[in-house]
Write a protein that holds these residues in place. Structure first.
Motif, PDB file in Angstrom:
ATOM      1  N   VAL A  13       0.830  -0.918  -0.051  1.00 51.46           N
ATOM      2  CA  VAL A  13       0.248   0.533   0.212  1.00 51.46           C
ATOM      3  C   VAL A  13       0.835   1.345   0.029  1.00 51.46           C
ATOM      4  O   VAL A  13       0.834   2.530  -0.916  1.00 51.46           O
ATOM      5  CB  VAL A  13      -0.516  -0.308   0.859  1.00 51.46           C
ATOM      6  CG1 VAL A  13      -1.076   1.856   1.409  1.00 51.46           C
ATOM      7  CG2 VAL A  13      -2.237  -1.020   0.638  1.00 51.46           C
ATOM      8  N   ILE A  14       1.753   0.685   0.787  1.00 53.63           N
ATOM      9  CA  ILE A  14       2.702   2.421   0.729  1.00 53.63           C
ATOM     10  C   ILE A  14       3.305   2.881  -0.524  1.00 53.63           C
ATOM     11  O   ILE A  14       3.648   4.006  -0.791  1.00 53.63           O
ATOM     12  CB  ILE A  14       3.574   1.782   2.004  1.00 53.63           C
ATOM     13  CG1 ILE A  14       2.686   2.258   3.555  1.00 53.63           C
ATOM     14  CG2 ILE A  14       4.959   3.504   2.309  1.00 53.63           C
ATOM     15  CD1 ILE A  14       4.001   1.599   4.317  1.00 53.63           C
ATOM     16  N   LEU A  15       3.799   1.414  -1.259  1.00 54.97           N
ATOM     17  CA  LEU A  15       4.873   1.911  -2.304  1.00 54.97           C
ATOM     18  C   LEU A  15       3.760   1.957  -3.206  1.00 54.97           C
ATOM     19  O   LEU A  15       3.971   2.483  -4.024  1.00 54.97           O
ATOM     20  CB  LEU A  15       5.399   0.368  -2.767  1.00 54.97           C
ATOM     21  CG  LEU A  15       6.303   0.130  -1.423  1.00 54.97           C
ATOM     22  CD1 LEU A  15       7.150  -1.129  -2.287  1.00 54.97           C
ATOM     23  CD2 LEU A  15       7.499   0.939  -2.099  1.00 54.97           C
ATOM     24  N   GLY A  16       2.753   1.774  -3.062  1.00 54.39           N
ATOM     25  CA  GLY A  16       1.653   1.933  -4.122  1.00 54.39           C
ATOM     26  C   GLY A  16       1.427   3.480  -4.163  1.00 54.39           C
ATOM     27  O   GLY A  16       0.746   4.014  -6.109  1.00 54.39           O
ATOM     28  N   ILE A  17       0.810   4.299  -2.843  1.00 52.66           N
ATOM     29  CA  ILE A  17       0.475   5.700  -2.998  1.00 52.66           C
ATOM     30  C   ILE A  17       1.749   5.651  -3.680  1.00 52.66           C
ATOM     31  O   ILE A  17       1.861   7.082  -4.410  1.00 52.66           O
ATOM     32  CB  ILE A  17       0.151   5.680  -1.799  1.00 52.66           C
ATOM     33  CG1 ILE A  17      -1.509   5.252  -0.836  1.00 52.66           C
ATOM     34  CG2 ILE A  17      -0.103   7.390  -1.637  1.00 52.66           C
ATOM     35  CD1 ILE A  17      -1.921   5.114  -2.154  1.00 52.66           C
ATOM     36  N   ALA A  18       2.963   5.587  -3.123  1.00 52.11           N
ATOM     37  CA  ALA A  18       4.335   6.341  -2.753  1.00 52.11           C
ATOM     38  C   ALA A  18       4.066   6.346  -5.031  1.00 52.11           C
ATOM     39  O   ALA A  18       4.911   7.725  -4.991  1.00 52.11           O
ATOM     40  CB  ALA A  18       5.139   5.486  -2.374  1.00 52.11           C
ATOM     41  N   ALA A  19       4.209   5.657  -5.111  1.00 56.58           N
ATOM     42  CA  ALA A  19       4.246   4.959  -7.084  1.00 56.58           C
ATOM     43  C   ALA A  19       2.726   6.676  -7.368  1.00 56.58           C
ATOM     44  O   ALA A  19       3.431   6.925  -9.014  1.00 56.58           O
ATOM     45  CB  ALA A  19       3.704   4.195  -7.538  1.00 56.58           C
ATOM     46  N   GLY A  20       2.544   6.401  -7.066  1.00 56.98           N
ATOM     47  CA  GLY A  20       0.898   7.961  -7.226  1.00 56.98           C
ATOM     48  C   GLY A  20       1.829   8.827  -7.384  1.00 56.98           C
ATOM     49  O   GLY A  20       1.406  10.196  -8.544  1.00 56.98           O
ATOM     50  N   ILE A  21       1.670   9.598  -5.929  1.00 58.06           N
ATOM     51  CA  ILE A  21       2.571  10.824  -5.750  1.00 58.06           C
ATOM     52  C   ILE A  21       3.651  10.900  -6.739  1.00 58.06           C
ATOM     53  O   ILE A  21       3.769  12.150  -7.581  1.00 58.06           O
ATOM     54  CB  ILE A  21       2.958  10.394  -4.609  1.00 58.06           C
ATOM     55  CG1 ILE A  21       1.984  10.662  -3.106  1.00 58.06           C
ATOM     56  CG2 ILE A  21       3.423  11.746  -3.904  1.00 58.06           C
ATOM     57  CD1 ILE A  21       1.727  10.257  -1.806  1.00 58.06           C
ATOM     58  N   CYS A  22       4.546  10.488  -7.066  1.00 60.75           N
ATOM     59  CA  CYS A  22       5.324  10.278  -7.745  1.00 60.75           C
ATOM     60  C   CYS A  22       5.314  10.890  -9.179  1.00 60.75           C
ATOM     61  O   CYS A  22       6.051  11.540  -9.658  1.00 60.75           O
ATOM     62  CB  CYS A  22       6.725   9.107  -7.408  1.00 60.75           C
ATOM     63  SG  CYS A  22       6.895   8.897  -5.925  1.00 60.75           S
ATOM     64  N   TYR A  23       4.354   9.459  -9.647  1.00 64.58           N
ATOM     65  CA  TYR A  23       4.123  10.102 -10.872  1.00 64.58           C
ATOM     66  C   TYR A  23       3.208  11.824 -11.274  1.00 64.58           C
ATOM     67  O   TYR A  23       3.295  12.901 -11.780  1.00 64.58           O
ATOM     68  CB  TYR A  23       3.147   9.052 -10.900  1.00 64.58           C
ATOM     69  CG  TYR A  23       1.894   9.718 -12.626  1.00 64.58           C
ATOM     70  CD1 TYR A  23       1.994   9.617 -14.136  1.00 64.58           C
ATOM     71  CD2 TYR A  23       0.748  10.148 -12.253  1.00 64.58           C
ATOM     72  CE1 TYR A  23       1.443  10.074 -14.811  1.00 64.58           C
ATOM     73  CE2 TYR A  23      -0.065  10.570 -13.341  1.00 64.58           C
ATOM     74  CZ  TYR A  23      -0.430  10.473 -14.722  1.00 64.58           C
ATOM     75  OH  TYR A  23      -0.699  11.225 -15.584  1.00 64.58           O
ATOM     76  N   LEU A  24       2.578  12.088  -9.751  1.00 68.06           N
ATOM     77  CA  LEU A  24       2.257  13.716  -9.313  1.00 68.06           C
ATOM     78  C   LEU A  24       3.352  14.117  -9.468  1.00 68.06           C
ATOM     79  O   LEU A  24       3.005  15.413 -10.350  1.00 68.06           O
ATOM     80  CB  LEU A  24       0.826  13.241  -8.786  1.00 68.06           C
ATOM     81  CG  LEU A  24      -0.325  13.028  -8.964  1.00 68.06           C
ATOM     82  CD1 LEU A  24      -1.307  12.716  -8.091  1.00 68.06           C
ATOM     83  CD2 LEU A  24      -1.043  13.404  -9.550  1.00 68.06           C
ATOM     84  N   HIS A  25       3.815  14.480  -8.851  1.00 66.70           N
ATOM     85  CA  HIS A  25       5.125  15.008  -8.242  1.00 66.70           C
ATOM     86  C   HIS A  25       5.931  15.574  -9.829  1.00 66.70           C
ATOM     87  O   HIS A  25       6.678  16.460 -10.410  1.00 66.70           O
ATOM     88  CB  HIS A  25       6.402  14.721  -7.940  1.00 66.70           C
ATOM     89  CG  HIS A  25       7.416  15.486  -7.501  1.00 66.70           C
ATOM     90  ND1 HIS A  25       7.236  16.816  -7.122  1.00 66.70           N
ATOM     91  CD2 HIS A  25       8.802  14.801  -7.824  1.00 66.70           C
ATOM     92  CE1 HIS A  25       8.665  17.001  -6.684  1.00 66.70           C
ATOM     93  NE2 HIS A  25       9.438  16.263  -7.468  1.00 66.70           N
ATOM     94  N   GLN A  26       6.062  14.140 -10.848  1.00 65.63           N
ATOM     95  CA  GLN A  26       7.306  14.668 -12.240  1.00 65.63           C
ATOM     96  C   GLN A  26       6.142  15.028 -13.121  1.00 65.63           C
ATOM     97  O   GLN A  26       6.441  15.780 -14.236  1.00 65.63           O
ATOM     98  CB  GLN A  26       7.564  13.384 -12.246  1.00 65.63           C
ATOM     99  CG  GLN A  26       8.311  12.741 -11.355  1.00 65.63           C
ATOM    100  CD  GLN A  26       8.977  11.607 -11.928  1.00 65.63           C
ATOM    101  OE1 GLN A  26       8.354  10.842 -12.230  1.00 65.63           O
ATOM    102  NE2 GLN A  26       9.975  10.809 -11.092  1.00 65.63           N
ATOM    103  N   GLU A  27       5.040  14.679 -13.469  1.00 69.03           N
ATOM    104  CA  GLU A  27       3.841  15.286 -14.327  1.00 69.03           C
ATOM    105  C   GLU A  27       2.849  16.292 -14.403  1.00 69.03           C
ATOM    106  O   GLU A  27       3.044  17.049 -14.932  1.00 69.03           O
ATOM    107  CB  GLU A  27       3.405  13.211 -15.292  1.00 69.03           C
ATOM    108  CG  GLU A  27       3.757  12.530 -15.568  1.00 69.03           C
ATOM    109  CD  GLU A  27       4.801  13.081 -16.313  1.00 69.03           C
ATOM    110  OE1 GLU A  27       4.278  13.903 -17.403  1.00 69.03           O
ATOM    111  OE2 GLU A  27       5.833  11.710 -16.935  1.00 69.03           O
TER     112      GLU A  27
END
Length: 530
Positions: free
Chosen positions: A357-371
């Protein structure tokens, strides 16, 4: 009309012999209706044929006498109308050029053409707006040398084979008509006459026009295809845009009039309803209740246009929005599952699932941060849903939040990690000095880590060690003082590195060593949090 005298009859028979009709004073129609053949007309015809058997009426039957007589009447009128100099002695031409009112009338007299006078050598029926098929009756005048049917509206197939009857024909003009194009096998016919005989007749292709059409086809067709592609693409774009923009009436129907049974959530600023669109798809309609200025409505719509472009497995698909003055809403897919808060409180998920769960949410946040760094989101555990395949999804966004900085995002992610490990909820914001869960974790870390780990979870040595690493990483993200908080660029690099290997299989220093390399706070294992 007076009857014809004996002398007149004798004169008429002479005209019949040399094929020159007599002149009458009445119109051709009146004469055809009123005049009758004289009693000795038959004997006159017989004598003429004895002297000249080639006359066209010589093989006629007695019943044709009336038709033969009418042909002399038409010949008389037509000779004079055609401007022949002396119709008593000669009838060399039929000239009905540019006489559209009477030309069709004379063409309708089949009996005249059947007994066409042998002296006629030229027929001019040009510029009369004649329509329909080629007037085949003119072929009865087989002795003619010139035929002009140009500048009419004749159409259909040209009876080319019939022209073999006109052996003496040397001049032919069929230009400016609309005949059907001839077959290649008819080329001998065109060799018989000059090419000027068929200008824009439709019988032969116009090479100049063909070249122009070819150029237009070669250039125009690709341009037309391109225009059509752009046009249909624009229509599709408008359709997609319109599909993403919901009218208040559509949302009212989808939620059954915003009924209480479809109300899923309500607080001071927003309420969420479950709805069903016309195509049967289930949606979540989040309505914003606070008043909004015209400028903020514009900004709201601009941000919603960004949300519908988000594409990541850990972010709920945003289907559209409503940006009206009285109703503002964001429409997302309905996730038919439980949220993380419910999962933690009722199901006691294993450690591996919590890490996923932590890794999944972090992946979503990284996508938003970068894009899409301008997009704000809500990381409270009750707003993180599990999809059908177990992926955690960010489902709520912060619109018109000018204070949702990178520091605040990092803080909220740190709080999210603490809540996953401890199964406790933070109740205060970053700018509050006393944050219960943070102080509680700090007071037990690192010496009493087991006290803050969810009591229901099985605590092996490996799990406790890894949970301690997650807690330290969470505290590092929360700590905004002294530049200890890692940047999101560093966090994304770290999470990208460790996402390929699950945390449960990592070494005890799996997180801490990477945080140190990532520019965060120093490792404080077994020495307390500074």
């Amino acid at each position: 009309m007076a009857s014809i005298s004996a002398n007149s009859l004798h004169f008429l028979t002479a005209l019949l012999y040399i094929s020159i009709p007599v002149i009458f004073t009445a119109t051709v129609v009146d004469d055809l209706n009123n005049l009758q053949p004289p009693p000795d007309f038959k004997s006159t015809i017989t004598n003429n044929c004895r002297r000249n058997p080639s006359l066209r009426y010589c093989n006629s039957t007695p019943s044709d006498l009336h038709q033969i007589f009418k042909s002399t009447i038409v010949a008389s009128h037509l000779c004079n109308i055609s401007g022949n100099p002396n119709c008593v002695e000669s009838f060399p031409k039929i000239d009905l050029h540019a006489q559209p009112k009477i030309a069709p009338l004379y063409l309708s007299f089949t009996f005249f053409w059947k007994y066409c006078p042998l002296t006629i050598l030229s027929i001019d029926l040009s510029n009369n707006s004649l329509t329909g098929d080629f007037p085949t009756d003119v072929f009865y005048c087989s002795q003619i040398q010139a035929l002009d049917l140009s500048h009419n509206d004749l159409s259909g197939d040209l009876p080319i084979q019939n022209f073999s009857l006109l052996e003496n024909l040397t001049f032919l003009n069929l230009s400016y008509n609309d005949f059907t194009e001839c077959r290649i096998s008819d080329t001998h016919f065109f060799e018989r006459f000059n090419s000027s005989s068929f200008i824009r007749s439709g019988l032969v292709p116009n090479h100049k026009e063909f070249r122009i059409k070819a150029v237009l086809l070669l250039v125009g067709l690709p341009v037309l295809v391109l225009v059509m592609v752009v046009f249909w693409g624009w229509l599709c774009f408008l359709q997609i845009r319109n599909e993403r923009k919901f009218r208040p009436s559509m949302l009212k129907v989808a939620t059954d009039g915003f009924s209480a049974r479809n109300l899923m959530m309500k607080n001071g600023r927003a309420s969420a309803y479950r709805g069903v669109l016309r195509d049967g798809s289930e949606v979540r309609v989040e309505i914003y209740l606070d008043a909004m200025s015209r400028e903020n409505r514009r900004r709201f719509v601009e941000q919603c246009k960004i949300l519908v472009q988000l594409q990541h497995k850990n972010i709920v698909p945003v289907l559209g929005w409503c940006g009206g003055r009285r109703l503002r809403a964001v429409v997302t897919e309905w996730i038919d599952g439980e949220n993380i808060e419910t999962l933690l409180s009722s199901c006691n998920p294993p450690w591996k699932q919590r890490v996923q769960v932590i890794l999944g949410i972090a992946a979503g946040i990284c996508y938003l941060h970068q894009e899409w760094p301008q997009v704000g989101y809500n990381l409270k555990t009750r707003n993180i849903m599990l999809s059908a395949d177990g992926e955690p999804l960010i489902t709520r966004f912060k619109l018109l939040d000018d204070h949702h900085s990178s520091t605040k995002k990092t803080y909220e992610f740190g709080m999210f990690m603490l809540e996953i490990v401890t199964n406790r909820r933070g109740s205060k914001e970053l700018d509050q000095k006393s944050v219960d869960i943070v102080e509680w974790v700090k007071s037990n870390y690192p010496d009493n880590v087991e006290n803050v780990i969810d009591k229901r979870m099985k605590k092996t040595v490996e799990i406790v060690s890894e949970a301690a690493e997650v807690l330290e990483f969470g505290l590092t993200c929360i700590d905004a003082s002294n530049s200890h908080q890692p940047s999101w660029d560093r966090i994304c690099d770290l999470l990208s590195d460790i996402s390929s290997t699950a945390i449960p299989s990592a070494s005890p220093d799996h997180w801490t060593s990477r945080v140190q390399r990532g520019g965060g706070r120093k490792h404080v294992h077994h020495r307390g949090v500074q």
